[in-house]
Design a protein around this motif. Structure first.
Motif, short mmCIF file in Angstrom:
data_model
loop_
_atom_site.label_atom_id
_atom_site.label_comp_id
_atom_site.label_asym_id
_atom_site.label_seq_id
_atom_site.Cartn_x
_atom_site.Cartn_y
_atom_site.Cartn_z
N ARG A 195 0.50 -0.98 0.04
CA ARG A 195 -0.20 0.21 -0.26
C ARG A 195 0.98 1.18 -0.11
O ARG A 195 0.40 2.46 -0.93
CB ARG A 195 -0.85 0.18 1.46
CG ARG A 195 -2.33 -0.57 1.09
CD ARG A 195 -3.67 -0.55 2.57
NE ARG A 195 -2.15 -1.17 3.66
CZ ARG A 195 -2.63 -1.86 4.30
NH1 ARG A 195 -3.09 -3.02 3.70
NH2 ARG A 195 -2.29 -2.22 5.56
N ARG A 196 2.10 1.29 0.78
CA ARG A 196 2.91 2.67 1.07
C ARG A 196 3.53 2.61 -0.14
O ARG A 196 3.73 3.90 -0.98
CB ARG A 196 4.35 1.99 2.22
CG ARG A 196 4.66 3.36 2.90
CD ARG A 196 5.62 2.61 3.11
NE ARG A 196 5.44 2.15 4.06
CZ ARG A 196 6.38 1.40 5.07
NH1 ARG A 196 7.55 1.57 5.26
NH2 ARG A 196 5.63 1.17 6.09
N TYR A 197 4.15 1.49 -1.29
CA TYR A 197 4.83 1.66 -2.12
C TYR A 197 3.79 2.18 -3.61
O TYR A 197 4.37 2.86 -4.44
CB TYR A 197 5.69 1.01 -2.97
CG TYR A 197 6.65 0.50 -1.29
CD1 TYR A 197 7.41 1.87 -1.07
CD2 TYR A 197 7.18 -0.97 -1.33
CE1 TYR A 197 8.37 1.52 -0.29
CE2 TYR A 197 7.82 -0.78 -0.58
CZ TYR A 197 9.13 -0.05 0.38
OH TYR A 197 9.71 0.11 1.62
N ARG A 198 2.65 1.40 -3.59
CA ARG A 198 1.87 1.53 -4.85
C ARG A 198 0.26 2.40 -4.88
O ARG A 198 0.29 2.83 -5.72
CB ARG A 198 1.39 -0.09 -5.72
CG ARG A 198 3.00 -0.62 -6.06
CD ARG A 198 2.10 -1.95 -6.73
NE ARG A 198 3.07 -3.03 -7.07
CZ ARG A 198 2.68 -4.20 -6.39
NH1 ARG A 198 2.58 -4.46 -5.38
NH2 ARG A 198 4.05 -4.76 -6.03
N GLN A 207 21.25 4.55 3.79
CA GLN A 207 19.69 4.13 3.22
C GLN A 207 19.22 4.52 2.52
O GLN A 207 18.62 6.18 2.36
CB GLN A 207 18.92 3.30 4.31
CG GLN A 207 17.81 2.79 4.22
CD GLN A 207 17.45 2.36 6.03
OE1 GLN A 207 17.38 3.07 6.52
NE2 GLN A 207 17.04 0.82 6.45
N THR A 208 18.39 3.48 1.62
CA THR A 208 17.02 4.08 0.57
C THR A 208 16.23 4.36 1.45
O THR A 208 15.85 2.92 2.19
CB THR A 208 16.70 2.94 -0.69
OG1 THR A 208 18.04 2.96 -1.34
CG2 THR A 208 16.22 3.98 -0.97
N ASP A 209 15.10 5.63 1.37
CA ASP A 209 13.50 5.37 2.47
C ASP A 209 12.73 5.36 1.77
O ASP A 209 12.99 5.40 0.21
CB ASP A 209 13.82 6.63 3.35
CG ASP A 209 13.31 7.94 1.94
OD1 ASP A 209 13.64 8.46 0.89
OD2 ASP A 209 14.25 9.24 2.59
N ASP A 210 11.62 5.12 2.03
CA ASP A 210 10.38 4.62 1.37
C ASP A 210 10.17 5.61 0.33
O ASP A 210 9.56 5.29 -0.74
CB ASP A 210 9.48 4.99 2.43
CG ASP A 210 9.16 3.34 3.31
OD1 ASP A 210 10.19 2.01 2.44
OD2 ASP A 210 8.67 3.54 4.14
N SER A 211 10.05 7.60 0.73
CA SER A 211 9.98 7.95 0.01
C SER A 211 10.61 7.87 -1.75
O SER A 211 10.22 8.33 -2.55
CB SER A 211 9.70 10.02 0.24
OG SER A 211 10.97 9.84 0.59
N ARG A 245 8.87 7.60 -5.55
CA ARG A 245 8.80 8.25 -6.13
C ARG A 245 9.55 7.71 -7.78
O ARG A 245 9.37 7.91 -8.83
CB ARG A 245 9.89 9.70 -6.33
CG ARG A 245 10.81 10.71 -6.79
CD ARG A 245 11.53 11.53 -5.94
NE ARG A 245 12.64 10.97 -5.93
CZ ARG A 245 12.97 11.17 -4.50
NH1 ARG A 245 12.13 11.42 -3.46
NH2 ARG A 245 14.47 10.86 -4.31
N CYS A 246 10.74 6.67 -7.80
CA CYS A 246 11.15 5.94 -8.61
C CYS A 246 9.69 5.50 -9.11
O CYS A 246 10.01 5.23 -10.64
CB CYS A 246 11.12 5.36 -8.20
SG CYS A 246 13.88 5.28 -7.47
N ALA A 295 8.80 6.33 -12.68
CA ALA A 295 8.17 5.52 -13.88
C ALA A 295 6.82 4.81 -14.73
O ALA A 295 6.89 4.22 -16.41
CB ALA A 295 9.04 3.75 -13.55
N ALA A 296 5.46 4.31 -13.73
CA ALA A 296 4.33 4.94 -14.18
C ALA A 296 4.56 5.54 -15.16
O ALA A 296 3.34 5.88 -16.12
CB ALA A 296 3.65 5.25 -12.44
N GLU A 297 4.17 7.29 -14.90
CA GLU A 297 4.18 8.54 -16.36
C GLU A 297 5.39 7.70 -17.16
O GLU A 297 4.50 8.51 -18.22
CB GLU A 297 4.85 9.62 -15.39
CG GLU A 297 3.90 9.66 -14.21
CD GLU A 297 4.34 11.29 -13.39
OE1 GLU A 297 5.58 11.48 -13.57
OE2 GLU A 297 4.22 11.47 -11.91
#
Length: 218
Positions: free
Chosen positions: A109-112, A196-200, A204-205, A209-211
């Protein structure tokens, strides 16, 4: 030192993978650190990008010891040998699964947001992480992609130990790696910046990509 940061690693890995765009692949990044790397690969291959959500099932009293993994769509991979050896009861396994399934769903849910997972059935799937250490997460990701119906699995990483093909050769159809150094202690030793890569950043990635993909079809 091989890479400045994950962006640099992704660009170098993407350059190695030119030609794979002919297979019309789906690129799946392993959160969180694998997603910025995967984003560069997806951009170069002009492919859609998604996350491959994997949760390790750790033995209750020794969580670092994996007894299986969960993936989206109800996919589960259980290592019966570890379960037996660690004497994990069905009730204990069920409790661990329930806890990790909740984390998996929350991260989805958080990512998508409202976007469904990209379908991979019958497709070439390129699984990307920022490196391989023990290989347990990559192994689980390969099995989950296979269980979701992937026709061909390509596991691509910037750096891995020298014996990584022995560990993972049976899980993926193709293995791609830029460097397999003799002295390997941790993935981070081959990056100047391994923050560390954060959730935001993951979100964003995925949104970018979806756009890109939707813009291609308008």
């Amino acid at each position: 030192m091989f890479f400045v940061d994950r962006l640099d690693a992704g660009r170098q890995l993407a350059a190695r993978m030119r030609g794979f765009e002919q297979d019309d692949p789906v690129v799946l990044g392993l959160p969180r650190g694998g997603v910025p790397v995967a984003a560069e690969v997806a951009r170069t291959l002009d492919a859609p990008l998604d996350v491959c959500l994997v949760r390790k099932l750790g033995v209750p009293y020794q969580p670092e010891l994996g007894m299986g993994a969960l993936g989206e769509g109800g996919v589960r991979v259980i290592n019966d040998e570890v379960v037996r050896g660690a004497r994990v009861t069905p009730e204990e396994l069920e409790q661990v699964e329930a806890r990790e399934r909740a984390v998996l769903e929350e991260r989805a849910r958080r990512y998508r947001g409202q976007r469904p997972p990209l379908p991979v059935e019958g497709r070439t799937v390129v699984l990307v992480d920022d490196g391989v250490a023990t290989g347990s997460t990559a192994r689980a990701a390969c099995r989950i992609a296979r269980a979701r119906g992937a026709a061909r699995i390509v596991l691509a990483v910037p750096v891995a130990p020298q014996d990584w093909t022995m560990r993972l050769g049976e899980e993926a159809d193709d293995l791609i790696c830029l460097g397999t150094p003799r002295e390997f202690f941790a993935i981070g030793q081959f990056y100047a910046d391994f923050a560390q890569t954060d959730d935001s950043e993951v979100v964003r990635c995925l949104e970018q990509a979806a756009e890109r993909v939707s813009g291609r079809h308008t």
